[in-house]
Design an enzyme around this catalytic site. Structure first.
Site, PDB file in Angstrom:
ATOM      1  N   CYS A   2      12.593  -6.490  -8.389  1.00 24.66           N
ATOM      2  CA  CYS A   2      13.450  -6.419  -9.564  1.00 24.66           C
ATOM      3  C   CYS A   2      14.849  -6.784  -9.108  1.00 24.66           C
ATOM      4  O   CYS A   2      15.103  -6.939  -7.916  1.00 24.66           O
ATOM      5  CB  CYS A   2      13.453  -5.009 -10.123  1.00 24.66           C
ATOM      6  SG  CYS A   2      11.794  -4.367 -10.395  1.00 24.66           S
ATOM      7  N   ARG A  27      14.172 -12.738  -9.910  1.00 28.54           N
ATOM      8  CA  ARG A  27      13.516 -11.669  -9.162  1.00 28.54           C
ATOM      9  C   ARG A  27      12.495 -10.896 -10.002  1.00 28.54           C
ATOM     10  O   ARG A  27      11.750 -10.071  -9.477  1.00 28.54           O
ATOM     11  CB  ARG A  27      14.562 -10.659  -8.664  1.00 28.54           C
ATOM     12  CG  ARG A  27      15.624 -11.254  -7.806  1.00 28.54           C
ATOM     13  CD  ARG A  27      16.633 -10.211  -7.424  1.00 28.54           C
ATOM     14  NE  ARG A  27      16.025  -9.276  -6.500  1.00 28.54           N
ATOM     15  CZ  ARG A  27      16.029  -9.429  -5.188  1.00 28.54           C
ATOM     16  NH1 ARG A  27      16.624 -10.468  -4.657  1.00 28.54           N
ATOM     17  NH2 ARG A  27      15.454  -8.554  -4.409  1.00 28.54           N
ATOM     18  N   TRP A  73      10.302  -6.529 -12.611  1.00 29.46           N
ATOM     19  CA  TRP A  73       8.978  -7.073 -12.346  1.00 29.46           C
ATOM     20  C   TRP A  73       8.096  -5.848 -12.169  1.00 29.46           C
ATOM     21  O   TRP A  73       8.201  -5.129 -11.183  1.00 29.46           O
ATOM     22  CB  TRP A  73       9.001  -7.923 -11.071  1.00 29.46           C
ATOM     23  CG  TRP A  73       7.732  -8.640 -10.796  1.00 29.46           C
ATOM     24  CD1 TRP A  73       7.348  -9.861 -11.290  1.00 29.46           C
ATOM     25  CD2 TRP A  73       6.659  -8.207  -9.937  1.00 29.46           C
ATOM     26  NE1 TRP A  73       6.118 -10.198 -10.792  1.00 29.46           N
ATOM     27  CE2 TRP A  73       5.667  -9.204  -9.971  1.00 29.46           C
ATOM     28  CE3 TRP A  73       6.436  -7.079  -9.155  1.00 29.46           C
ATOM     29  CZ2 TRP A  73       4.481  -9.113  -9.250  1.00 29.46           C
ATOM     30  CZ3 TRP A  73       5.247  -6.976  -8.436  1.00 29.46           C
ATOM     31  CH2 TRP A  73       4.293  -7.994  -8.490  1.00 29.46           C
ATOM     32  N   ASN A  99      15.099  -0.913  -7.604  1.00 24.71           N
ATOM     33  CA  ASN A  99      14.220  -1.990  -7.173  1.00 24.71           C
ATOM     34  C   ASN A  99      13.442  -1.469  -5.979  1.00 24.71           C
ATOM     35  O   ASN A  99      14.044  -1.047  -4.998  1.00 24.71           O
ATOM     36  CB  ASN A  99      15.056  -3.218  -6.775  1.00 24.71           C
ATOM     37  CG  ASN A  99      14.200  -4.293  -6.107  1.00 24.71           C
ATOM     38  OD1 ASN A  99      12.996  -4.347  -6.331  1.00 24.71           O
ATOM     39  ND2 ASN A  99      14.829  -5.133  -5.301  1.00 24.71           N
ATOM     40  N   GLY A 100      12.108  -1.500  -6.067  1.00 21.13           N
ATOM     41  CA  GLY A 100      11.290  -1.049  -4.947  1.00 21.13           C
ATOM     42  C   GLY A 100      10.092  -0.260  -5.441  1.00 21.13           C
ATOM     43  O   GLY A 100       9.789  -0.257  -6.642  1.00 21.13           O
ATOM     44  N   GLU A 473      -0.222 -26.760  -0.196  1.00 21.63           N
ATOM     45  CA  GLU A 473       1.063 -26.524  -0.864  1.00 21.63           C
ATOM     46  C   GLU A 473       1.074 -27.173  -2.255  1.00 21.63           C
ATOM     47  O   GLU A 473       1.556 -26.580  -3.225  1.00 21.63           O
ATOM     48  CB  GLU A 473       2.203 -27.059   0.013  1.00 21.63           C
ATOM     49  CG  GLU A 473       3.580 -27.030  -0.622  1.00 21.63           C
ATOM     50  CD  GLU A 473       4.046 -25.641  -1.094  1.00 21.63           C
ATOM     51  OE1 GLU A 473       3.425 -24.628  -0.749  1.00 21.63           O
ATOM     52  OE2 GLU A 473       5.031 -25.612  -1.843  1.00 21.63           O
ATOM     53  N   LYS A 477       1.677 -25.262  -5.844  1.00 23.99           N
ATOM     54  CA  LYS A 477       2.715 -25.665  -6.821  1.00 23.99           C
ATOM     55  C   LYS A 477       2.098 -25.837  -8.199  1.00 23.99           C
ATOM     56  O   LYS A 477       2.596 -25.337  -9.195  1.00 23.99           O
ATOM     57  CB  LYS A 477       3.368 -27.005  -6.435  1.00 23.99           C
ATOM     58  CG  LYS A 477       4.403 -27.019  -5.371  1.00 23.99           C
ATOM     59  CD  LYS A 477       5.647 -26.227  -5.641  1.00 23.99           C
ATOM     60  CE  LYS A 477       5.497 -24.790  -5.289  1.00 23.99           C
ATOM     61  NZ  LYS A 477       5.785 -24.306  -4.001  1.00 23.99           N
ATOM     62  N   GLU A 480       0.738 -22.428  -9.736  1.00 19.93           N
ATOM     63  CA  GLU A 480       1.680 -21.351 -10.063  1.00 19.93           C
ATOM     64  C   GLU A 480       2.551 -21.648 -11.270  1.00 19.93           C
ATOM     65  O   GLU A 480       2.984 -20.731 -11.949  1.00 19.93           O
ATOM     66  CB  GLU A 480       2.546 -20.967  -8.854  1.00 19.93           C
ATOM     67  CG  GLU A 480       3.627 -21.951  -8.478  1.00 19.93           C
ATOM     68  CD  GLU A 480       4.517 -21.446  -7.322  1.00 19.93           C
ATOM     69  OE1 GLU A 480       4.877 -22.261  -6.480  1.00 19.93           O
ATOM     70  OE2 GLU A 480       4.846 -20.254  -7.299  1.00 19.93           O
ATOM     71  N   HIS A 496     -19.864 -29.364   2.151  1.00 19.57           N
ATOM     72  CA  HIS A 496     -20.426 -28.087   2.614  1.00 19.57           C
ATOM     73  C   HIS A 496     -20.383 -27.020   1.524  1.00 19.57           C
ATOM     74  O   HIS A 496     -20.495 -25.834   1.818  1.00 19.57           O
ATOM     75  CB  HIS A 496     -19.677 -27.618   3.867  1.00 19.57           C
ATOM     76  CG  HIS A 496     -19.817 -28.569   5.016  1.00 19.57           C
ATOM     77  ND1 HIS A 496     -20.992 -28.752   5.698  1.00 19.57           N
ATOM     78  CD2 HIS A 496     -18.925 -29.444   5.557  1.00 19.57           C
ATOM     79  CE1 HIS A 496     -20.825 -29.669   6.638  1.00 19.57           C
ATOM     80  NE2 HIS A 496     -19.578 -30.120   6.568  1.00 19.57           N
ATOM     81  N   LYS A 591      10.660 -14.498  -7.657  1.00 20.40           N
ATOM     82  CA  LYS A 591      11.067 -15.350  -6.542  1.00 20.40           C
ATOM     83  C   LYS A 591      11.033 -14.611  -5.211  1.00 20.40           C
ATOM     84  O   LYS A 591      10.593 -15.140  -4.208  1.00 20.40           O
ATOM     85  CB  LYS A 591      12.487 -15.850  -6.828  1.00 20.40           C
ATOM     86  CG  LYS A 591      13.063 -16.748  -5.766  1.00 20.40           C
ATOM     87  CD  LYS A 591      12.554 -18.147  -5.938  1.00 20.40           C
ATOM     88  CE  LYS A 591      13.082 -19.087  -4.898  1.00 20.40           C
ATOM     89  NZ  LYS A 591      12.172 -20.241  -4.765  1.00 20.40           N
TER      90      LYS A 591
HETATM   91  O1  M6R Z   1      11.071 -16.010   0.470  1.00 17.77           O
HETATM   92  P1  M6R Z   1       9.801 -16.332   1.157  1.00 17.77           P
HETATM   93  O2  M6R Z   1       9.759 -17.730   1.686  1.00 17.77           O
HETATM   94  O3  M6R Z   1       9.435 -15.340   2.235  1.00 17.77           O
HETATM   95  O4  M6R Z   1       8.680 -16.202   0.044  1.00 17.77           O
HETATM   96  C1  M6R Z   1       7.324 -16.321   0.361  1.00 17.77           C
HETATM   97  C2  M6R Z   1       6.517 -16.651  -0.869  1.00 17.77           C
HETATM   98  O5  M6R Z   1       6.583 -15.610  -1.794  1.00 17.77           O
HETATM   99  C3  M6R Z   1       7.024 -17.933  -1.529  1.00 17.77           C
HETATM  100  O6  M6R Z   1       7.006 -18.975  -0.607  1.00 17.77           O
HETATM  101  C4  M6R Z   1       6.151 -18.321  -2.736  1.00 17.77           C
HETATM  102  O7  M6R Z   1       4.858 -18.605  -2.317  1.00 17.77           O
HETATM  103  C5  M6R Z   1       6.783 -19.509  -3.436  1.00 17.77           C
HETATM  104  N1  M6R Z   1       7.810 -19.072  -4.320  1.00 17.77           N
HETATM  105  C6  M6R Z   1       5.809 -20.327  -4.177  1.00 17.77           C
HETATM  106  O8  M6R Z   1       6.389 -21.480  -4.680  1.00 17.77           O
END
Ligand code: M6R
Length: 596
Positions: A2, A27, A73, A99-100, A473, A477, A480, A496, A591
């Protein structure tokens, strides 16, 4: 995950808090709330949804010069008005944002709060009720907060208001980011610098289990035991225009297009006046001396780590293992005798990675963090740091931080073996130029997204070797932000098992940038095509075919991921746009993942 922000000073707090929350929305964005001290009354407004909804609901006539806010969040309790923060104690004397996650909330309820009537389903409410209970038991407010901190297990960044003292914001931190912002005639507290940067660029870092008393003229930091801490503020090198969208429709588009600039910035930050690579000799020595490198990361950063492993093994000759942080912590591999742990994290705040950092530090191992955020927790707590210089990344989907991670990993690997015959800067300059050319081909990606992805339920990326890592990757993208179920597969593995999933018109996107696997992946494309797949090919020019839909100019094969990912980022962007998704703030995500 959060965001919290607080202000005390002389200006009307409403807009300052709302503006700060908007900067923190990355966040968490399922509900939000604000508390403003207004003529001896605590005005509270909460809303399910985004800050925009909160803005709509707020009483425009409310004014005040002290307040706190929260963007959520959800972890405990569904996102609704009741569970939104701020939360209040039973007499409404204390108001708090958090937050936590409090792990021992049930024990605390049983131990201290049996007779307290709770109004929400959150763990947070336990904190504010405990503070009030300890005050009513005779403790001073400061002592009650520190007492509460000592009872809490878990993570917290807190901002607290006391209705009987309108001159103070109390704050506390453990395992969750928190900064205090120093102003002239005002002070602030927030989850990150961006929430405060429009007002100040001077910040105090706050350590775990520290407690703060913030008035308009002072920021006092104490340990949990009440000992005063002396600390100097640092100046944050963030330009507030870096965090604006400008004329771009979305942050993600802006951040994709900043990548050529980021490559050049990294080269300039990591070169000396003669243009040679410049990395701290101590870091180079640590990599040279270890017998194995362990890269720890999550999500996109983990994907960058997979490419980093190729650099360290192929360029620097250093055995490297890449491990997902949340797996390492509960299933530690057999470690080598003299390991070096490298943490890759855009935010530098990811709780899963931090848990590993804490553990390996206890075991006495050396640590290095690669992060985009100077002063972040992972940076502060590791022995050394390499910065990514990507500039603030706001969109939840990571783009420029990913390519920055890969570029810095390449420079580090090349610095470890200065006898290699690859001129990394020359190759990265070529990459920056190629990225620009790729960004110019947006219309093509949009048309391809329309044809292949707009009406698809699922999609597969296939590739081998370096291309396989990009498939992972690229699929993250796409899934998500567009919610199309996408997986990245090693092309050779299709037969396989996975090939059973191919139906008529299943989109299969093949990536081919490595000469030694070109023909193998081409065979795999034929196999899926024969089973009805709608295939798209992203290839490197020197072995491209006329029918390939996206062709990338020839670049060094080891560094090709830096170029290949650009069209994949755009395909995800346009697929999400065509499906009407919220590109910068995809559902259920945040994020900065500051809970384990
Ligand atoms: O801040 P970080 O790089 O440690 O975050 C790790 C993941 O949460 C982050 O890379 C996440 O997978 C991406 N936002 C996805 O696009």
């Amino acid at each position: 995950m959060c965001g919290i922000v607080g202000y005390i000073g002389f200006e009307d707090v409403k807009e300052i808090i709302l503006g700060g929350l908007e900067k923190l929305e990355y966040r968490g964005y399922d509900s939000a709330g604000i508390a403003i001290e207004n003529n001896d009354n605590m005005y509270i407004c909460k809303e399910k949804g985004r800050i925009a909804q909160l803005r709509e609901s707020i009483d425009k006539n409310i004014t005040g010069t002290i307040g706190i806010g929260h963007t959520r969040w959800a972890t405990h309790g569904i996102p609704n008005k009741i569970n939104s923060h701020p939360h209040q104690s039973y007499t409404k004397r204390f108001t708090l944002v958090h937050n936590g996650i409090i792990e021992n909330e049930d024990e605390l309820r049983k131990k201290y709060l049996n007779n307290t009537k709770f109004t929400s389903d959150t763990d947070t409410e336990v904190i504010v009720q405990l503070i009030e209970k300890f005050v009513n038991d005779g403790e001073s407010v400061e002592l009650a907060i520190r007492h509460t901190m000592s009872e809490l297990e878990g993570s917290y960044a807190l901002a607290i208001l006391d209705k009987t003292d309108t001159d103070t914001i109390y704050a506390a931190k453990n395992k969750t980011p928190l900064l205090a912002g120093k102003g002239e005639g005002f002070n602030m507290v927030g989850s990150d610098a961006m929430a405060m940067i429009n007002h100040t660029n001077q910040f105090y870092e706050i350590e775990d289990r520290e407690f703060l008393k913030i008035t308009k003229d002072n920021i006092e930091i104490y340990t949990i035991y009440g000992n005063k801490v002396t600390r100097e503020p640092y100046i944050a090198d963030i330009d507030s225009s870096d965090i604006e969208k400008g004329t771009y429709p979305h942050y993600m588009m802006k951040e994709i297009e900043e990548q050529p600039f980021v490559m050049r910035k990294i080269m300039s930050e990591y070169s000396d006046e003669k243009g040679n690579m410049k990395i701290s000799p101590e870091i180079i020595q640590n990599v040279r001396e270890c017998d194995k490198l362990y890269i720890i990361a999550c999500g996109t950063s983990y994907h960058a780590g997979l490419i980093g492993k190729q650099f360290f093994e192929k360029i620097a000759g250093k055995p490297t293992e890449v491990i997902i942080a949340s797996e390492f912590i509960y299933n530690m591999p057999l470690l080598s005798e003299n390991p070096l742990f490298m943490f890759i994290s855009q935010s530098g705040e990811t709780a899963d990675s931090r848990a590993v950092l804490v553990k390996v530090k206890e075991m006495g191992y050396k640590t290095l963090t690669l992060t985009n955020v100077k002063g972040s927790t992972l940076s502060r707590e590791a022995d050394s740091t390499l910065l990514l210089y990507a500039g603030p990344e706001i969109a939840v989907a990571s783009t420029k931080a990913y390519t920055a991670q890969i570029a810095v990993l390449a420079i580090l690997a090349a610095s470890v073996n200065n006898k290699i015959n690859i001129d990394i800067f020359k190759e990265l300059s070529k990459i920056a130029y190629t990225m620009e050319t790729l960004c110019d081909d947006k219309d093509n990606y949009k048309a391809l997204a329309e044809k292949y992805l707009q009406n698809s339920r699922n999609c597969f990326y296939i590739g081998r070797s370096m291309d396989y890592f990009i498939c992972l990757e690229a699929s993250l993208k796409l899934k998500e932000i567009s919610y199309i179920q996408t997986e990245g597969f090693a092309a050779g593995e299709l037969k396989h098992g996975t090939i059973a999933l191919i139906e008529d018109n299943t989109p299969v996107i093949a990536i081919i940038t490595q000469e030694n696997i070109n023909l193998n992946t081409r065979s795999n494309i034929k196999e899926v095509k024969a089973r009805g797949a709608a295939t798209m090919v992203i290839s490197m020019r020197k072995f491209s075919q006329e029918t390939d839909q996206i062709v990338i100019d020839d670049v060094n094969e080891l560094l090709s991921p830096l170029a290949t990912i650009i069209p994949a980022q755009y395909l995800a962007y346009y697929a999400a746009l065509l499906k009407g998704c919220d590109i910068d703030k995809p559902r259920n995500l945040a994020k900065s993942v500051t809970v384990e």
